[in-house]
Enzyme design. Structure first.
Site, PDB file in Angstrom:
ATOM      1  N   LYS A  61       2.542   5.864   0.176  1.00 45.38           N
ATOM      2  CA  LYS A  61       3.853   5.260  -0.077  1.00 45.38           C
ATOM      3  C   LYS A  61       4.998   6.199   0.271  1.00 45.38           C
ATOM      4  CE  LYS A  61       2.611   1.658  -3.232  1.00 45.38           C
ATOM      5  NZ  LYS A  61       2.621   1.128  -4.593  1.00 45.38           N
ATOM      6  N   ARG A 116      -5.462   2.252  -6.595  1.00 47.61           N
ATOM      7  CA  ARG A 116      -5.388   1.324  -5.458  1.00 47.61           C
ATOM      8  C   ARG A 116      -5.065   2.141  -4.211  1.00 47.61           C
ATOM      9  NH1 ARG A 116      -1.694  -1.559  -2.548  1.00 47.61           N
ATOM     10  NH2 ARG A 116      -2.312  -3.660  -1.928  1.00 47.61           N
TER      11      ARG A 116
HETATM   12  C1  9MG Z   1       0.261  -5.078  -3.512  1.00 45.73           C
HETATM   13  N1  9MG Z   1       0.589  -3.736  -3.941  1.00 45.73           N
HETATM   14  C2  9MG Z   1       1.219  -2.774  -3.212  1.00 45.73           C
HETATM   15  N2  9MG Z   1       1.373  -1.655  -3.950  1.00 45.73           N
HETATM   16  C3  9MG Z   1       0.832  -1.922  -5.156  1.00 45.73           C
HETATM   17  C4  9MG Z   1       0.678  -1.184  -6.342  1.00 45.73           C
HETATM   18  O1  9MG Z   1       1.161   0.038  -6.465  1.00 45.73           O
HETATM   19  N3  9MG Z   1       0.068  -1.770  -7.377  1.00 45.73           N
HETATM   20  C5  9MG Z   1      -0.408  -3.038  -7.294  1.00 45.73           C
HETATM   21  N4  9MG Z   1      -1.002  -3.568  -8.376  1.00 45.73           N
HETATM   22  N5  9MG Z   1      -0.285  -3.795  -6.190  1.00 45.73           N
HETATM   23  C6  9MG Z   1       0.321  -3.234  -5.155  1.00 45.73           C
END
Ligand code: 9MG
Length: 272
Positions: free
Chosen positions: A219, A253
C-alpha cells in the site's frame, strides 16, 4: 476459531489471506488476473504457497477508483468462483453489494469481506443466515474521495468505536461472534500518520472481542515510508506485516503469500 461457511479456521496461529483482484485497475496488480482462468490459476498458486483464505474482488477499492456496475462486478467474480468450486480453501469475496454477496455465497464463497462493514441496505440480511464469515472494515468516505484530507480527533478511538458498533449491528442481525473479524482499514480515508497510529495501537482493538484482519501489502503507506514504487514494496510490506502480528493481527491480507508465510514462521518461532 472462525466459522467460515463449510470451513472452520483455527486461530491459534496467524492466517494468510491471499489477494486475487479480478479488476483492470487495482493499484498493484490491476489487469493481471482479469480473465477468469488467470484469476483462478493465481488463486490456486496462492493456495499452493500456503494461503489459508483467498480474497477475490471485482471492484477496485484503491484511492480514486470509480465504482463498477453490479452486473460487471458479478460477471468478473462468478466465473472465477465457478472455476474454483473444488478448492479446499475458503474463498472470501470482497464486495459491498448485497446482491453480489448473495450470488457469491450461492456460488461457493465462504466469507464476505466488506470494506463498508455491511452498511448498504439489506447487507446484513444477505449474509446473516448463510453461515459465512464476514470482515467488517473501517473506511472514512468512499474510494473516490477518501484520501482528500481525512481528519480524526483520535483515529484509534474513532476506528475502534466504529468497529464496535459494526460488530454490535452484525450480532443483532444474527451473525455470531465466531463468524466476525474486524479490520482498521489501513489506507482507507487515512493519512500515513493515521495508518501508523493504528498499527502502533492495534492491540487497542483486541477488546472488541473478535479477530483482527490487517491489509498493508504494497500500500501507499509502504511507499510513503520507504520511498519505493508499488513493484518494490515487498520488504516494506513484510516488515509491516510483522508489526501487525506484534499488535495482535490474526489474519494478514497480502499479495505475497509465500514470503508472508516466512514472516509468520519467524514470528511463531520468536513467540514460542
Ligand atoms: C479490499 N481491500 C483492500 N485493502 C483491504 C484491507 O486492508 N482490508 C480489507 N478487509 N479489504 C481490503
Amino acid at each position: 476459531m472462525l466459522r467460515c461457511g463449510r470451513f472452520v479456521l483455527p486461530l491459534d496461529r496467524p492466517l494468510v489471506m491471499g489477494v486475487v483482484n479480478v479488476t483492470p485497475d487495482s493499484f498493484s496488480d490491476g489487469g493481471r488476473f482479469q480473465s477468469p482462468d488467470a484469476a483462478a490459476s493465481h488463486a490456486r498458486r496462492l493456495v499452493e504457497q500456503g494461503a489459508d483464505l483467498i480474497d477475490i474482488g471485482g471492484e477496485s477499492t484503491r484511492p480514486g477508483a470509480q465504482p463498477v456496475s453490479e452486473r460487471d462486478e458479478m460477471e468478473r467474480i462468478l466465473p472465477v468462483l465457478d472455476s474454483l468450486k473444488d478448492l479446499q480453501t475458503p474463498i472470501s469475496v470482497d464486495t459491498r453489494r448485497p446482491e453480489v454477496m448473495k450470488a457469491a455465497l450461492a456460488a461457493g464463497a465462504s466469507m464476505i469481506n466488506d470494506v463498508r462493514a455491511l452498511s448498504e441496505p439489506y447487507a446484513h440480511e444477505a449474509v446473516a443466515t448463510t453461515g459465512c464469515a464476514v470482515c467488517l472494515m473501517h473506511m472514512k468516505g468512499d474510494p473516490r474521495t477518501m484520501q482528500h484530507s481525512p481528519h480524526y480527533d483520535d483515529v484509534v478511538q474513532e476506528v475502534k468505536a466504529f468497529l464496535k458498533e459494526a460488530v454490535r449491528k452484525a450480532r443483532f442481525a444474527g451473525i455470531g461472534a465466531d463468524r466476525i473479524v474486524v479490520d482498521p482499514g489501513i489506507g482507507f480515508g487515512k493519512t500515513s500518520a493515521h495508518n501508523l497510529a493504528l498499527l502502533r495501537d492495534l492491540n487497542h482493538l483486541k477488546d472488541i472481542g473478535v479477530p483482527i484482519l490487517v491489509g498493508v501489502s504494497r500500500k501507499s503507506l509502504i511507499g510513503a515510508v520507504t520511498g519505493r514504487p508499488v513493484e518494490e514494496r515487498l520488504a516494506g510490506s513484510l516488515a509491516m506485516a510483522l508489526l501487525a502480528l506484534l499488535g495482535g493481527a490474526t489474519i494478514l491480507r497480502v499479495h505475497d503469500v509465500k514470503e508472508t508465510k516466512d514472516v509468520i514462521a519467524v514470528w511463531e518461532a520468536f513467540r514460542q
